[in-house]
Design a protein around this motif. Structure first.
Motif, mmCIF file in Angstrom:
data_model
loop_
_atom_site.group_PDB
_atom_site.id
_atom_site.type_symbol
_atom_site.label_atom_id
_atom_site.label_comp_id
_atom_site.label_asym_id
_atom_site.label_seq_id
_atom_site.Cartn_x
_atom_site.Cartn_y
_atom_site.Cartn_z
ATOM 1 N N ASP A 73 0.844 -1.196 0.000
ATOM 2 C CA ASP A 73 0.000 0.000 0.000
ATOM 3 C C ASP A 73 0.883 1.251 0.000
ATOM 4 O O ASP A 73 1.665 1.466 0.927
ATOM 5 N N PRO A 74 0.756 2.111 -1.016
ATOM 6 C CA PRO A 74 1.588 3.328 -1.069
ATOM 7 C C PRO A 74 1.433 4.213 0.161
ATOM 8 O O PRO A 74 2.402 4.840 0.600
ATOM 9 N N LEU A 75 0.220 4.285 0.709
ATOM 10 C CA LEU A 75 0.007 5.125 1.892
ATOM 11 C C LEU A 75 0.745 4.573 3.105
ATOM 12 O O LEU A 75 1.323 5.330 3.896
ATOM 13 N N VAL A 76 0.734 3.253 3.260
ATOM 14 C CA VAL A 76 1.451 2.623 4.373
ATOM 15 C C VAL A 76 2.948 2.867 4.235
ATOM 16 O O VAL A 76 3.626 3.251 5.192
ATOM 17 N N ALA A 78 4.458 5.217 2.515
ATOM 18 C CA ALA A 78 4.752 6.638 2.676
ATOM 19 C C ALA A 78 4.752 7.028 4.150
ATOM 20 O O ALA A 78 5.600 7.817 4.601
ATOM 21 N N ALA A 79 3.827 6.448 4.922
ATOM 22 C CA ALA A 79 3.756 6.755 6.354
ATOM 23 C C ALA A 79 5.000 6.254 7.080
ATOM 24 O O ALA A 79 5.554 6.950 7.950
#
Length: 212
Positions: A73-76, A78-79
């Motif tokens: 997941d890109p959001l994971v 990135a976080a």
């Protein structure tokens, strides 16, 4: 007895040389993995025999796919990388944090480039396709994230994070095989690729013992 004030300097130099040698060893391992598993009948046969195809255990495949959805997941991601930068800034290891982000980007890019460049020849292995998936982008990303975290941790804390990090990488690698996304060679190649870049990242910050 007068203490040798040059001892720490020598130790740091030796440590950086060791990191360069480790990077070279990982790159050699990457080349050998590709040559043996992709370029020989025995390697392709082993790859195919260890591949857990879908349908054998639907629940296991579903769990593996769910894990991969989170890991990719890109959001994971990135976080996590934002957390690395924040930890580096707060802990005075900003060079390590930046090196970790660059390591992640290079690992992803390197995996994609190799997938486009490397060919998987048809050697007549039953059930094996010529589709190349070497190395795994998911596993390269997971390995790079773990190494990026280690870069911003104090040296004494790195071993405590390395063990669960290795477990996480193994879980992602196993999931790619269970879901039939990747072969064993893809997993090994990804770890070796990110490992080589990780050694260079540690070298660029002054070595594994450096405060940076």
């Amino acid at each position: 007895m007068v203490a040798d004030v040059r001892a720490p300097e020598r130790a740091g130099r030796d440590n950086r040389i060791a990191l360069l040698l480790a990077a070279a060893a990982c790159l050699l391992g990457l080349l050998l993995t590709g040559a043996v598993f992709l370029g020989t009948p025995g390697g392709q046969d082993l790859d195919q025999s260890l591949l857990h195809g879908p349908g054998r255990d639907a629940e296991l495949v579903e769990s593996a796919t769910a894990l991969l959805a989170v890991a990719g997941d890109p959001l994971v991601l990135a976080a996590v990388l934002a957390g690395v930068l924040l930890a580096g800034a707060l802990g005075g290891r900003i060079r390590g944090a930046v090196a970790g982000v660059v390591l992640f980007a290079c690992s992803i890019a390197g995996a994609r480039v190799l997938k486009n460049l490397v060919q998987r020849p048809d050697l007549g292995i039953a059930g094996s396709s010529t589709h190349n998936s070497f190395p795994s982008g998911h596993v390269a990303a997971a390995t790079a994230v773990v190494l990026a975290v280690l870069l911003v941790l104090p040296p004494r804390a790195r071993w405590w994070a390395a063990v669960p990090g290795l477990v996480a990488v193994a879980a992602v690698g196993g999931a790619t095989m269970i879901a039939s996304w990747h072969r064993l060679s893809d997993v090994l190649g990804a770890v070796l690729l990110a490992g080589a870049l990780g050694c260079l990242a540690f070298w660029s910050t002054g070595g594994a013992r450096s405060r940076l």
